[in-house]
Design a protein around this motif. Sequence first.
Motif, PDB file in Angstrom:
ATOM      1  N   ALA A 157      -1.015   9.369 -16.878  1.00 14.80           N
ATOM      2  CA  ALA A 157      -1.000   8.833 -18.240  1.00 14.80           C
ATOM      3  C   ALA A 157      -1.804   7.543 -18.303  1.00 14.80           C
ATOM      4  O   ALA A 157      -2.179   7.089 -19.381  1.00 14.80           O
ATOM      5  N   THR A 158      -2.054   6.959 -17.144  1.00 18.64           N
ATOM      6  CA  THR A 158      -2.782   5.690 -17.076  1.00 18.64           C
ATOM      7  C   THR A 158      -3.762   5.770 -15.913  1.00 18.64           C
ATOM      8  O   THR A 158      -3.559   5.161 -14.872  1.00 18.64           O
ATOM      9  N   PRO A 159      -4.834   6.545 -16.080  1.00 25.33           N
ATOM     10  CA  PRO A 159      -5.751   6.767 -14.953  1.00 25.33           C
ATOM     11  C   PRO A 159      -6.333   5.455 -14.427  1.00 25.33           C
ATOM     12  O   PRO A 159      -6.455   4.478 -15.170  1.00 25.33           O
ATOM     13  N   SER A 160      -6.685   5.471 -13.157  1.00 26.79           N
ATOM     14  CA  SER A 160      -7.281   4.291 -12.528  1.00 26.79           C
ATOM     15  C   SER A 160      -8.674   4.036 -13.089  1.00 26.79           C
ATOM     16  O   SER A 160      -9.346   4.953 -13.565  1.00 26.79           O
ATOM     17  N   LEU A 161      -9.117   2.808 -13.008  1.00 26.78           N
ATOM     18  CA  LEU A 161     -10.474   2.470 -13.444  1.00 26.78           C
ATOM     19  C   LEU A 161     -11.509   3.251 -12.650  1.00 26.78           C
ATOM     20  O   LEU A 161     -12.557   3.629 -13.181  1.00 26.78           O
ATOM     21  N   GLU A 162     -11.204   3.486 -11.376  1.00 32.59           N
ATOM     22  CA  GLU A 162     -12.127   4.249 -10.530  1.00 32.59           C
ATOM     23  C   GLU A 162     -12.350   5.642 -11.123  1.00 32.59           C
ATOM     24  O   GLU A 162     -13.478   6.115 -11.264  1.00 32.59           O
ATOM     25  N   ALA A 167       0.560  -2.699 -28.551  1.00 28.02           N
ATOM     26  CA  ALA A 167      -0.281  -1.983 -29.514  1.00 28.02           C
ATOM     27  C   ALA A 167      -0.472  -0.518 -29.115  1.00 28.02           C
ATOM     28  O   ALA A 167      -1.015   0.266 -29.882  1.00 28.02           O
ATOM     29  N   GLY A 168      -0.033  -0.156 -27.910  1.00 33.18           N
ATOM     30  CA  GLY A 168      -0.259   1.213 -27.439  1.00 33.18           C
ATOM     31  C   GLY A 168      -1.742   1.511 -27.328  1.00 33.18           C
ATOM     32  O   GLY A 168      -2.198   2.616 -27.563  1.00 33.18           O
ATOM     33  N   ASP A 169      -2.506   0.465 -26.967  1.00 36.26           N
ATOM     34  CA  ASP A 169      -3.949   0.626 -26.978  1.00 36.26           C
ATOM     35  C   ASP A 169      -4.504   0.567 -25.556  1.00 36.26           C
ATOM     36  O   ASP A 169      -5.071  -0.423 -25.126  1.00 36.26           O
ATOM     37  N   ARG A 170      -4.328   1.651 -24.855  1.00 31.55           N
ATOM     38  CA  ARG A 170      -4.784   1.707 -23.485  1.00 31.55           C
ATOM     39  C   ARG A 170      -6.298   1.590 -23.394  1.00 31.55           C
ATOM     40  O   ARG A 170      -6.834   0.864 -22.565  1.00 31.55           O
ATOM     41  N   ASP A 171      -6.985   2.293 -24.270  1.00 36.10           N
ATOM     42  CA  ASP A 171      -8.430   2.410 -24.086  1.00 36.10           C
ATOM     43  C   ASP A 171      -9.159   1.080 -24.243  1.00 36.10           C
ATOM     44  O   ASP A 171     -10.057   0.780 -23.458  1.00 36.10           O
ATOM     45  N   SER A 172      -8.745   0.254 -25.218  1.00 32.57           N
ATOM     46  CA  SER A 172      -9.425  -1.045 -25.345  1.00 32.57           C
ATOM     47  C   SER A 172      -9.112  -1.926 -24.148  1.00 32.57           C
ATOM     48  O   SER A 172      -9.965  -2.678 -23.669  1.00 32.57           O
ATOM     49  N   PHE A 173      -7.857  -1.858 -23.695  1.00 33.95           N
ATOM     50  CA  PHE A 173      -7.498  -2.667 -22.533  1.00 33.95           C
ATOM     51  C   PHE A 173      -8.353  -2.288 -21.327  1.00 33.95           C
ATOM     52  O   PHE A 173      -8.920  -3.141 -20.638  1.00 33.95           O
ATOM     53  N   ILE A 174      -8.463  -0.990 -21.096  1.00 34.97           N
ATOM     54  CA  ILE A 174      -9.233  -0.513 -19.944  1.00 34.97           C
ATOM     55  C   ILE A 174     -10.704  -0.902 -20.094  1.00 34.97           C
ATOM     56  O   ILE A 174     -11.357  -1.324 -19.135  1.00 34.97           O
ATOM     57  N   GLU A 179       0.064  11.560 -10.792  1.00 36.31           N
ATOM     58  CA  GLU A 179       0.122  10.090 -10.875  1.00 36.31           C
ATOM     59  C   GLU A 179      -1.003   9.501 -10.019  1.00 36.31           C
ATOM     60  O   GLU A 179      -0.777   8.676  -9.148  1.00 36.31           O
ATOM     61  N   GLU A 180      -2.219   9.965 -10.295  1.00 37.85           N
ATOM     62  CA  GLU A 180      -3.341   9.644  -9.412  1.00 37.85           C
ATOM     63  C   GLU A 180      -3.590   8.151  -9.268  1.00 37.85           C
ATOM     64  O   GLU A 180      -4.197   7.707  -8.305  1.00 37.85           O
ATOM     65  N   HIS A 181      -3.107   7.342 -10.253  1.00 40.71           N
ATOM     66  CA  HIS A 181      -3.362   5.903 -10.211  1.00 40.71           C
ATOM     67  C   HIS A 181      -2.407   5.191  -9.258  1.00 40.71           C
ATOM     68  O   HIS A 181      -2.557   4.000  -9.022  1.00 40.71           O
ATOM     69  N   ASP A 182      -1.432   5.901  -8.704  1.00 42.24           N
ATOM     70  CA  ASP A 182      -0.333   5.237  -7.995  1.00 42.24           C
ATOM     71  C   ASP A 182      -0.790   4.632  -6.658  1.00 42.24           C
ATOM     72  O   ASP A 182      -1.438   5.293  -5.849  1.00 42.24           O
ATOM     73  N   GLY A 183      -0.406   3.392  -6.467  1.00 44.58           N
ATOM     74  CA  GLY A 183      -0.785   2.674  -5.243  1.00 44.58           C
ATOM     75  C   GLY A 183      -0.206   3.291  -3.982  1.00 44.58           C
ATOM     76  O   GLY A 183      -0.710   3.034  -2.879  1.00 44.58           O
ATOM     77  N   ALA A 184       0.837   4.110  -4.104  1.00 42.52           N
ATOM     78  CA  ALA A 184       1.436   4.718  -2.916  1.00 42.52           C
ATOM     79  C   ALA A 184       0.472   5.680  -2.225  1.00 42.52           C
ATOM     80  O   ALA A 184       0.688   6.059  -1.078  1.00 42.52           O
ATOM     81  N   PHE A 185      -0.599   6.075  -2.900  1.00 34.18           N
ATOM     82  CA  PHE A 185      -1.567   6.967  -2.256  1.00 34.18           C
ATOM     83  C   PHE A 185      -2.460   6.231  -1.271  1.00 34.18           C
ATOM     84  O   PHE A 185      -3.200   6.839  -0.524  1.00 34.18           O
ATOM     85  N   LYS A 186      -2.416   4.902  -1.300  1.00 32.85           N
ATOM     86  CA  LYS A 186      -3.261   4.158  -0.363  1.00 32.85           C
ATOM     87  C   LYS A 186      -2.480   3.894   0.904  1.00 32.85           C
ATOM     88  O   LYS A 186      -1.414   3.280   0.870  1.00 32.85           O
ATOM     89  N   GLN A 187      -2.988   4.334   2.017  1.00 32.36           N
ATOM     90  CA  GLN A 187      -2.381   3.991   3.307  1.00 32.36           C
ATOM     91  C   GLN A 187      -3.011   2.703   3.809  1.00 32.36           C
ATOM     92  O   GLN A 187      -4.228   2.583   3.885  1.00 32.36           O
ATOM     93  N   GLU A 188      -2.160   1.752   4.143  1.00 34.29           N
ATOM     94  CA  GLU A 188      -2.666   0.411   4.452  1.00 34.29           C
ATOM     95  C   GLU A 188      -2.713   0.094   5.934  1.00 34.29           C
ATOM     96  O   GLU A 188      -3.284  -0.913   6.319  1.00 34.29           O
ATOM     97  N   ASP A 189      -2.052   0.908   6.771  1.00 32.72           N
ATOM     98  CA  ASP A 189      -2.138   0.574   8.193  1.00 32.72           C
ATOM     99  C   ASP A 189      -2.585   1.789   8.991  1.00 32.72           C
ATOM    100  O   ASP A 189      -2.608   2.899   8.476  1.00 32.72           O
ATOM    101  N   GLY A 190      -2.957   1.543  10.232  1.00 30.09           N
ATOM    102  CA  GLY A 190      -3.547   2.624  11.018  1.00 30.09           C
ATOM    103  C   GLY A 190      -4.870   2.995  10.375  1.00 30.09           C
ATOM    104  O   GLY A 190      -5.716   2.140  10.154  1.00 30.09           O
TER     105      GLY A 190
END
Length: 730
Positions: free
Chosen positions: A358-363, A615-622, A322-333
């Motif tokens: 299933a929904t990779p990050s734009l990065e 539409a199930g159209d991830r690629d155009s959205f991205i 789930e590489e896109h998940d925001g929980a991987f970002k540490q925000e303090d310290g």
Amino acid sequence: MLSAAANPARHFYCNSRVAVLLPLPLAGAYDYRVGADPVAEGDVVEVPLAGRTSLGVVWGPGTSATDQAKLRTILRRLPAKPLPEALCRFVDWVAAYTLAPPGAVLKMAISVPAALEPASPIWAVRALAVPDGLKLTEARRRVLAAAAAHPPLTMADLAREAGTGDSVVKGLVEAGALEKVALAPPAPFAPPQAHRDGPALSESQAQAAASLAEIAGFHVWLLDGVTGSGKTEVYFEAVAAALKRGRQVLVLLPEIALSAQWLGRFRSRFGVEPAVWHSELSDAKRRATWRAVADGTASVVVGARSALFLPFPDLGLIVVDEEHDGAFKQEDGVCYHARDMAVVRARIGACPVILASATPSLETLANVQAGRYLRLHLPDRHAGAVLPDIGVIDLRRTPPPRGFWLAPPLVAAIERTLAEGEQAMLFLNRRGYAPLTLCRKCGHRLQCPHCTAWLVEHRQAGRLICHHCGHATRLPPVCPECEAEDSFAACGPGIERIAEEATHRFPGARVAMMASDTVAGPHAAAEFVRQVADHEIDLLVGTQIVAKGYHFPMLTLVGVVDADLGLEGGDLRAGERTFQLLSQVAGRAGRAERPGRVLLQTFQPDHPVMRALVAGDRDSFIAAEAECRRDAGMPPFARLAALVVSGPDAGAVDDYARRLARAAPHTEGLEVIGPAPAPMAILRGRHRRRFLIKAARTVALQAALKEWLAACPAKQPLRVQVDIDPYSFV
Ligand code: ADP
Ligand code: ZN
């Protein structure tokens, strides 16, 4: 300088000075004189520091000009294995990238000081010759016979073996018939059975698995596959391949404490549980795990982002699920993104890294496009399961009745689902009962005294809680502003309110809630997930933690109560994040034989996010999202940093922010925006002003920031928090 035969790369120092990095927020390493024992890079040592002692790690040759005679001497070298060189380089790299003090990063790498001391021995007993004149009772005879027949056992085990009480064993020790011996603690983790067969893979799965299993050096793979396509099964093949090569593996999951299902799947694939690393481990487990990673007996670790800083001597693969998940970002310290730092760790260790989503990050997608990352694609759900059908409910046309939150079409769909004997899930990403409480007479809103935030009512707990600082209080008896009685109204829903409505609407259904504050710890979460999987619950109401990778075969309907929720606030990634979250929630529906259906309640059915989901159209959205970012000069096409200046006194914070603004760098390709009050203008009683720094990818952003901040140091109690690649804009 001597070199050690065992590890020719390590430099030993004796009779000289060395730089020792302390796990403290200091600018760099301090020089110390080497004592009688030589030390080498990576050794953990104890050193004197300002009248106390501190742990530290030998970081390299001494660098200061201080007189040798004035240097303090290293007190001792700890018996722990030296930190692996790759970890030391990683600490330096993370510090340089995040602009955190290197010692603050080191602190994460030696987060378990007790693991650096020798493991406390386990005492066992073994038989000696029977002393003359010993009175031998029947029980004593049995104990001595058992002791003679076994390797040393603990006193309790020996008593059990002989069918006596502990006191009989103790008596024999005192009489000199048994001797106490120290046992080395057992290896806490059994090796995974890499040679066991996994499931028969489909053709596309097998192709992806073969590509992953082949590669040994540094490569970044994106494993891009729809929910339920078997990404986990595929990367398990890569895990097996790394284990067969005798290497260690790290798997990062966003919510490891809630991942009982994942652990179960690992166990059925590899026959044993992996080592687990997260903040809720007991001290003993934490110590044992840290040591087992260091000595290589823990060959697979599954963990939260902090597991990146474990002392793997021989890391052969990293997986970020789930590489896109925001929980991987540490925000303090130390503010870091564990996915990005995983790539760095892999490069330093020359091993591959797999980013699965299933929904990779734009990065990540931008890195694929640029050819830096390789993409593997799993286009279909496994075993012919189809992706759920996603539809919208336009809340402007079919609103729920006043005071309710479930629109008629959603209610009807839930009724049908329950009548079919299937399960439904209602998703709302908001804990508690109501996000806002106001006085009906005067309009006063109940706010946190320490933050710019409303208090959220948690009715079950009988509390109003600030979700930012944790401040909790009871509902006041009268309005603090106009003193009206019984005048409070709860505004808007949290999941408690949705569960209340569901219980009322579907009286025969077994309704249950799942949020981070309703399940107390990993065991409760595992039990809850089992109940859902075994269909002991009909209707599940949950926040984003129910979206995390679970597989519930009978769950066929997902209702999203407020699909627009994440789009508010206008943050850079609002659209992307909402798309990812809702796709993931939707992915819980219809994962087995029965097809799934998803209904999104929205006021904006024409919003690009809703259209793409339907539409199930991830690629155009991205692609459209990426275009916007490129036009706006925003990540991933440019770089961003946030500086948040904070302090208890608003005037002092403003003064300092203005001084900082005057000293701002004038560099081509770098733009400083601010200072402006941060959206969360007061947090935990500290006033906050924010700068955003936008930089072209060619600008040396860290160097510019470093120079800027060095010119304008913040004096206590003022603080500057630096966040490179910020994800949260509060
Ligand atoms: P993802 O991680 O892509 O969401 P999973 O790996 O969780 O997908 O797979 C979805 C479900 O399908 C799981 O229950 C998994 O065990 C099953 N599955 C996937 N691939 C296979 C396979 N080749 N053989 C048997 N079961 C599979
Ligand atoms: Zn607060």
